[in-house]
Design a protein around this motif. Structure first.
Motif, mmCIF file in Angstrom:
data_model
loop_
_atom_site.group_PDB
_atom_site.id
_atom_site.type_symbol
_atom_site.label_atom_id
_atom_site.label_comp_id
_atom_site.label_asym_id
_atom_site.label_seq_id
_atom_site.Cartn_x
_atom_site.Cartn_y
_atom_site.Cartn_z
ATOM 1 N N VAL A 60 0.861 -1.419 -0.111
ATOM 2 C CA VAL A 60 -0.058 0.081 -0.108
ATOM 3 C C VAL A 60 0.951 1.239 0.105
ATOM 4 N N LYS A 61 1.844 1.189 0.678
ATOM 5 C CA LYS A 61 2.860 2.619 1.035
ATOM 6 C C LYS A 61 3.398 2.734 -0.410
ATOM 7 N N LYS A 62 3.907 1.560 -1.036
ATOM 8 C CA LYS A 62 4.585 1.729 -2.500
ATOM 9 C C LYS A 62 3.764 2.653 -3.356
ATOM 10 N N VAL A 63 2.218 2.046 -3.439
ATOM 11 C CA VAL A 63 1.130 3.051 -4.379
ATOM 12 C C VAL A 63 1.060 4.561 -3.656
ATOM 13 N N LEU A 64 1.112 4.587 -2.375
ATOM 14 C CA LEU A 64 1.003 6.083 -1.777
ATOM 15 C C LEU A 64 2.037 7.006 -2.176
ATOM 16 N N THR A 65 2.923 6.435 -1.968
ATOM 17 C CA THR A 65 4.396 6.977 -2.329
ATOM 18 C C THR A 65 4.555 7.501 -3.699
ATOM 19 N N THR A 66 4.394 6.454 -4.634
ATOM 20 C CA THR A 66 4.326 6.654 -6.070
ATOM 21 C C THR A 66 3.387 7.965 -6.420
ATOM 22 N N THR A 70 0.823 10.000 1.912
ATOM 23 C CA THR A 70 1.136 9.160 2.639
ATOM 24 C C THR A 70 -0.204 8.406 3.285
ATOM 25 N N PHE A 71 0.056 7.673 4.478
ATOM 26 C CA PHE A 71 -0.921 7.318 5.355
ATOM 27 C C PHE A 71 -1.659 8.185 5.903
ATOM 28 N N ASP A 72 -1.245 9.285 6.255
ATOM 29 C CA ASP A 72 -2.164 10.361 6.651
ATOM 30 C C ASP A 72 -3.235 10.946 5.818
ATOM 31 N N ASP A 73 -2.871 10.560 4.378
ATOM 32 C CA ASP A 73 -4.046 11.037 3.414
ATOM 33 C C ASP A 73 -5.139 9.947 3.013
ATOM 34 N N VAL A 74 -4.782 8.777 3.845
ATOM 35 C CA VAL A 74 -5.779 7.684 3.704
ATOM 36 C C VAL A 74 -7.304 8.230 4.264
ATOM 37 N N VAL A 75 -8.128 7.958 3.683
ATOM 38 C CA VAL A 75 -9.562 8.396 4.422
ATOM 39 C C VAL A 75 -10.228 7.187 4.406
ATOM 40 N N GLU A 76 -10.096 6.109 3.637
ATOM 41 C CA GLU A 76 -10.942 4.884 3.929
ATOM 42 C C GLU A 76 -9.987 3.745 3.740
ATOM 43 N N MET A 77 -10.270 2.709 4.560
ATOM 44 C CA MET A 77 -9.597 1.356 4.317
ATOM 45 C C MET A 77 -10.635 0.224 4.335
ATOM 46 N N VAL A 78 -10.579 -0.723 3.661
ATOM 47 C CA VAL A 78 -11.254 -1.851 3.577
ATOM 48 C C VAL A 78 -10.470 -3.248 3.676
ATOM 49 N N TYR A 97 1.710 1.709 10.938
ATOM 50 C CA TYR A 97 1.565 2.663 9.707
ATOM 51 C C TYR A 97 0.650 3.949 9.482
ATOM 52 N N PHE A 98 -0.353 3.821 10.415
ATOM 53 C CA PHE A 98 -1.338 4.796 10.712
ATOM 54 C C PHE A 98 -1.040 5.346 12.189
ATOM 55 N N THR A 99 -0.252 6.353 12.244
ATOM 56 C CA THR A 99 0.374 6.718 13.531
ATOM 57 C C THR A 99 -0.089 8.187 13.814
ATOM 58 N N ASN A 100 -0.864 8.843 13.074
ATOM 59 C CA ASN A 100 -1.488 10.162 13.431
ATOM 60 C C ASN A 100 -3.017 10.158 13.843
ATOM 61 N N LEU A 101 -3.000 9.994 15.064
ATOM 62 C CA LEU A 101 -4.524 9.692 15.782
ATOM 63 C C LEU A 101 -5.322 10.873 15.308
ATOM 64 N N ARG A 103 -5.726 11.863 12.176
ATOM 65 C CA ARG A 103 -5.911 11.474 10.719
ATOM 66 C C ARG A 103 -6.196 10.056 10.410
ATOM 67 N N LEU A 104 -6.885 9.258 11.509
ATOM 68 C CA LEU A 104 -7.335 8.022 11.123
ATOM 69 C C LEU A 104 -8.361 7.823 9.967
ATOM 70 N N PRO A 105 -8.375 6.787 9.097
ATOM 71 C CA PRO A 105 -9.043 6.431 8.151
ATOM 72 C C PRO A 105 -10.535 5.791 8.697
ATOM 73 N N THR A 106 -11.415 6.015 8.040
ATOM 74 C CA THR A 106 -12.511 4.936 8.302
ATOM 75 C C THR A 106 -11.865 3.479 7.911
ATOM 76 N N TRP A 107 -12.611 2.492 8.713
ATOM 77 C CA TRP A 107 -12.163 1.140 8.409
ATOM 78 C C TRP A 107 -13.089 0.164 8.473
ATOM 79 N N THR A 108 -13.168 -0.814 7.410
ATOM 80 C CA THR A 108 -14.274 -1.665 7.533
ATOM 81 C C THR A 108 -13.419 -3.056 7.240
#
Length: 132
Positions: A60-66, A70-78, A97-101, A103-108
């Motif tokens: 996931v990080k490779k795609v984000l970085t490209t 970053t993980f701080d920009d993730v708004v949803e995770m399934v 990976y999600f260290t900024n409390l 900026r946590l995404p939604t998660w299902t």
């Protein structure tokens, strides 16, 4: 007209070519990341639960970085899990990976009987907000 751009990290070009899909797609203000699993660059399933979870997040990080986010920009995770009893260990890895409390995404989290290849334990799909 909304912009659309494939995001293919160098180490994922073989996936893009062999399976004919984009690991990520920028569309409008979002980055959509295809489900990432615990496979290495040679498409081998990583052995060990924790190691496989780490590899999935690294993919996931490779795609984000490209894509320039970053993980701080993730708004949803399934996430899709073949054994929900592994959720506690998965959460420990996720929290690396999600260290900024703030900026946590939604998660299902969804239980499933199988994923794309034998031996895979988790698949992680994310949507991130792109910078203006």
């Amino acid at each position: 007209m909304p912009r659309r751009e494939s995001v293919v990290p160098q180490s994922m070009k073989s996936i893009h070519e062999r399976f004919r899909y984009s690991p990520g797609v920028k569309a409008g203000p979002f980055l959509y990341i295809a489900g990432q699993v615990g496979r290495d660059e040679n498409l081998n399933v990583v052995e060990g639960k924790e190691a496989q979870f780490v590899q999935a997040f690294e993919n996931v990080k490779k795609v984000l970085t490209t894509a320039g986010v970053t993980f701080d920009d993730v708004v949803e995770m399934v996430t899709y899990h073949t054994d929900m009893r592994d959720l506690s260990l998965f959460m420990q890895v996720k929290d690396r990976y999600f260290t900024n409390l703030e900026r946590l995404p939604t998660w299902t989290g969804i239980g499933t009987t199988a994923l794309a290849m034998p031996g895979l334990l988790v698949e992680i799909k994310c949507t991130a907000l792109l910078p203006d």
